[in-house]
Design a protein around this motif. Sequence first.
Motif, PDB file in Angstrom:
ATOM      1  N   SER A 157       0.951  -1.204   0.126  1.00 53.78           N
ATOM      2  CA  SER A 157      -0.090   0.152  -0.099  1.00 53.78           C
ATOM      3  C   SER A 157       0.789   1.123  -0.012  1.00 53.78           C
ATOM      4  CB  SER A 157      -0.962   0.005   1.455  1.00 53.78           C
ATOM      5  OG  SER A 157      -1.550  -1.164   1.355  1.00 53.78           O
ATOM      6  N   VAL A 158       0.297   2.172  -0.480  1.00 54.24           N
ATOM      7  CA  VAL A 158       0.947   3.647  -0.249  1.00 54.24           C
ATOM      8  C   VAL A 158      -0.034   4.399   0.740  1.00 54.24           C
ATOM      9  CG1 VAL A 158       2.072   3.645  -2.590  1.00 54.24           C
ATOM     10  CG2 VAL A 158      -0.290   4.584  -2.381  1.00 54.24           C
ATOM     11  N   ILE A 159       0.711   5.165   1.430  1.00 58.04           N
ATOM     12  CA  ILE A 159       0.198   6.177   2.405  1.00 58.04           C
ATOM     13  C   ILE A 159       0.731   7.493   2.086  1.00 58.04           C
ATOM     14  CG2 ILE A 159      -0.308   4.348   4.034  1.00 58.04           C
ATOM     15  CD1 ILE A 159       2.155   5.523   5.858  1.00 58.04           C
ATOM     16  N   GLU A 160      -0.117   8.359   2.049  1.00 57.46           N
ATOM     17  CA  GLU A 160       0.164  10.072   2.241  1.00 57.46           C
ATOM     18  C   GLU A 160       1.144  10.297   3.076  1.00 57.46           C
ATOM     19  OE1 GLU A 160      -2.748  13.013   0.475  1.00 57.46           O
ATOM     20  OE2 GLU A 160      -3.663  11.763   1.476  1.00 57.46           O
ATOM     21  N   THR A 161       2.358  10.806   2.798  1.00 57.39           N
ATOM     22  CA  THR A 161       3.083  11.502   3.589  1.00 57.39           C
ATOM     23  C   THR A 161       3.884  12.930   3.068  1.00 57.39           C
ATOM     24  OG1 THR A 161       4.921  10.055   3.060  1.00 57.39           O
ATOM     25  CG2 THR A 161       3.990   9.456   4.947  1.00 57.39           C
ATOM     26  N   GLU A 194      13.290   9.036  14.294  1.00 54.91           N
ATOM     27  CA  GLU A 194      13.443   9.054  16.013  1.00 54.91           C
ATOM     28  C   GLU A 194      13.252  10.067  16.667  1.00 54.91           C
ATOM     29  OE1 GLU A 194      17.350   7.018  15.416  1.00 54.91           O
ATOM     30  OE2 GLU A 194      16.424   5.086  14.903  1.00 54.91           O
ATOM     31  N   LYS A 195      14.115  11.302  16.022  1.00 56.81           N
ATOM     32  CA  LYS A 195      14.124  12.575  16.790  1.00 56.81           C
ATOM     33  C   LYS A 195      12.920  13.583  16.738  1.00 56.81           C
ATOM     34  CE  LYS A 195      18.837  12.464  17.443  1.00 56.81           C
ATOM     35  NZ  LYS A 195      20.145  13.222  16.969  1.00 56.81           N
ATOM     36  N   ARG A 196      11.988  12.959  15.639  1.00 59.74           N
ATOM     37  CA  ARG A 196      10.943  13.740  14.865  1.00 59.74           C
ATOM     38  C   ARG A 196      11.474  15.206  14.331  1.00 59.74           C
ATOM     39  NH1 ARG A 196       6.813  15.752  18.754  1.00 59.74           N
ATOM     40  NH2 ARG A 196       5.654  15.723  17.112  1.00 59.74           N
ATOM     41  N   ASP A 197      12.675  15.238  14.017  1.00 59.67           N
ATOM     42  CA  ASP A 197      13.443  16.305  13.299  1.00 59.67           C
ATOM     43  C   ASP A 197      12.964  16.303  11.653  1.00 59.67           C
ATOM     44  OD1 ASP A 197      14.203  17.096  15.601  1.00 59.67           O
ATOM     45  OD2 ASP A 197      16.311  16.725  15.308  1.00 59.67           O
ATOM     46  N   VAL A 198      12.265  17.331  11.248  1.00 60.46           N
ATOM     47  CA  VAL A 198      11.900  17.319   9.937  1.00 60.46           C
ATOM     48  C   VAL A 198      13.092  17.434   9.078  1.00 60.46           C
ATOM     49  CG1 VAL A 198       9.517  18.156  10.384  1.00 60.46           C
ATOM     50  CG2 VAL A 198      11.542  19.891   9.747  1.00 60.46           C
ATOM     51  N   ILE A 212       5.800  12.456   9.849  1.00 59.15           N
ATOM     52  CA  ILE A 212       6.748  11.775  10.455  1.00 59.15           C
ATOM     53  C   ILE A 212       6.120  11.111  11.627  1.00 59.15           C
ATOM     54  CG2 ILE A 212       8.632  11.993  12.326  1.00 59.15           C
ATOM     55  CD1 ILE A 212       9.896  13.996  10.281  1.00 59.15           C
ATOM     56  N   ASP A 213       5.096  11.624  12.022  1.00 55.61           N
ATOM     57  CA  ASP A 213       4.393  11.196  13.336  1.00 55.61           C
ATOM     58  C   ASP A 213       3.397   9.834  12.849  1.00 55.61           C
ATOM     59  OD1 ASP A 213       5.471  12.666  15.395  1.00 55.61           O
ATOM     60  OD2 ASP A 213       3.712  14.372  15.354  1.00 55.61           O
ATOM     61  N   LEU A 215       4.349   8.016  10.526  1.00 55.12           N
ATOM     62  CA  LEU A 215       5.139   6.977  10.028  1.00 55.12           C
ATOM     63  C   LEU A 215       5.576   6.185  11.513  1.00 55.12           C
ATOM     64  CD1 LEU A 215       7.245   8.480   7.471  1.00 55.12           C
ATOM     65  CD2 LEU A 215       5.941   6.458   7.107  1.00 55.12           C
ATOM     66  N   ARG A 216       5.741   7.125  12.589  1.00 58.13           N
ATOM     67  CA  ARG A 216       6.200   6.822  13.633  1.00 58.13           C
ATOM     68  C   ARG A 216       5.029   5.687  14.449  1.00 58.13           C
ATOM     69  NH1 ARG A 216       9.941   9.704  17.131  1.00 58.13           N
ATOM     70  NH2 ARG A 216       8.540   9.382  18.859  1.00 58.13           N
ATOM     71  N   SER A 217       3.741   6.097  13.949  1.00 57.85           N
ATOM     72  CA  SER A 217       2.882   5.191  14.525  1.00 57.85           C
ATOM     73  C   SER A 217       2.394   3.835  14.020  1.00 57.85           C
ATOM     74  CB  SER A 217       1.374   6.046  14.249  1.00 57.85           C
ATOM     75  OG  SER A 217       0.774   6.044  13.141  1.00 57.85           O
ATOM     76  N   ILE A 218       3.209   3.502  12.817  1.00 54.44           N
ATOM     77  CA  ILE A 218       3.034   2.465  12.082  1.00 54.44           C
ATOM     78  C   ILE A 218       4.485   1.456  12.557  1.00 54.44           C
ATOM     79  CG2 ILE A 218       2.963   1.364  10.163  1.00 54.44           C
ATOM     80  CD1 ILE A 218       2.181   3.860   8.614  1.00 54.44           C
ATOM     81  N   GLU A 219       3.766   0.591  13.239  1.00 47.57           N
ATOM     82  CA  GLU A 219       4.921  -0.723  13.685  1.00 47.57           C
ATOM     83  C   GLU A 219       5.425  -1.296  12.666  1.00 47.57           C
ATOM     84  OE1 GLU A 219       4.492  -3.130  17.135  1.00 47.57           O
ATOM     85  OE2 GLU A 219       3.450  -1.575  17.982  1.00 47.57           O
ATOM     86  N   GLY A 220       6.917  -1.444  12.527  1.00 42.13           N
ATOM     87  CA  GLY A 220       7.338  -2.270  11.283  1.00 42.13           C
ATOM     88  C   GLY A 220       8.954  -1.936  11.373  1.00 42.13           C
ATOM     89  N   PHE A 221       9.525  -2.557  10.250  1.00 38.54           N
ATOM     90  CA  PHE A 221      10.778  -2.073   9.956  1.00 38.54           C
ATOM     91  C   PHE A 221      10.924  -0.811   9.365  1.00 38.54           C
ATOM     92  CE2 PHE A 221      14.822  -2.399   7.718  1.00 38.54           C
ATOM     93  CZ  PHE A 221      15.702  -2.629   8.676  1.00 38.54           C
ATOM     94  N   HIS A 222      11.370   0.096   9.584  1.00 40.19           N
ATOM     95  CA  HIS A 222      11.207   1.396   8.617  1.00 40.19           C
ATOM     96  C   HIS A 222      12.660   1.794   7.848  1.00 40.19           C
ATOM     97  CE1 HIS A 222       8.361   2.265  11.975  1.00 40.19           C
ATOM     98  NE2 HIS A 222       7.957   3.014  10.934  1.00 40.19           N
ATOM     99  N   ILE A 223      12.529   1.868   6.645  1.00 37.05           N
ATOM    100  CA  ILE A 223      13.630   2.185   5.862  1.00 37.05           C
ATOM    101  C   ILE A 223      13.766   3.798   5.668  1.00 37.05           C
ATOM    102  CG2 ILE A 223      14.655   1.781   3.746  1.00 37.05           C
ATOM    103  CD1 ILE A 223      13.512  -1.169   3.980  1.00 37.05           C
TER     104      ILE A 223
END
Length: 237
Positions: A157-161, A194-198, A212-213, A215-223
């Motif tokens: 899936s794609v999600i808007e970020t 990790e630091k919520r730095d844009v 960023i928030d 993406l942080r709320s989605i559990e998984g392996f982040h690349i």
Amino acid sequence: MAIKEIHLLHDGYLELDMGMLVYMKTAYYGIKYMGALKPLLIVTDSENVLVDTGIAPLPEGLSRFVRYHKDRSIKEELADHGLTPDDIDIVINTHLHMDHCGNNRLFRRARFFAQKKEVEYSNRPDRWMRGGYVNSFIEGTDFEEVDGDHTILPGISVIETPGHTPGHQSVVVDAGERRIVYMGDACPLMENLEKRDVTGILYDPKSELNSIDRLRSIEGFHIASHDLQQMKFDLVL
Ligand SMILES: [Zn+2]
């Protein structure tokens, strides 16, 4: 349809200033960073999907300012997995900056997916965003324009970020027990997450922080798109 393999590919490096990666972090200004270019390959039992396509030779005006280094090409990387560009059925572009769609034209058989907002914006970028888009990389591409979150294939899936660009999207892949979150330039480095730095290249910092928030709320392996600490990912199911 079942996902069989996921591999992070390597399409060389893009020369960046670290100040372009973390907004207003003055300690990073002037520090050179050879950012990795790393498209993601997803092999399913029916289709081969590529997320982002790296960079290609730039028009002369730009090549004086933007430098990249290729120790590997996307073609060689695909060959390692027994594939040629003609075997790619679907290309998903996180956004249309030059280092993410540079080799789109290699994939003659593929269907291309990008956000509607991004395709529109790439045709008429604001003055301060113009440097990121290279027309010749995308003109003539028949994008299937996605409007918001969308399932491309079961488990992909794609999600808007948005924020880095108006129509930036990230890709979430559910494969077996694993979830992979390919963040694109919403987080070029893991520290953005990790630091919520844009990031330092910004269309809209507020929506970038929301992304960023998200993406942080989605559990998984982040690349993270350009992070050198994270060069390898291979999953075979
Ligand atoms: Zn980038």
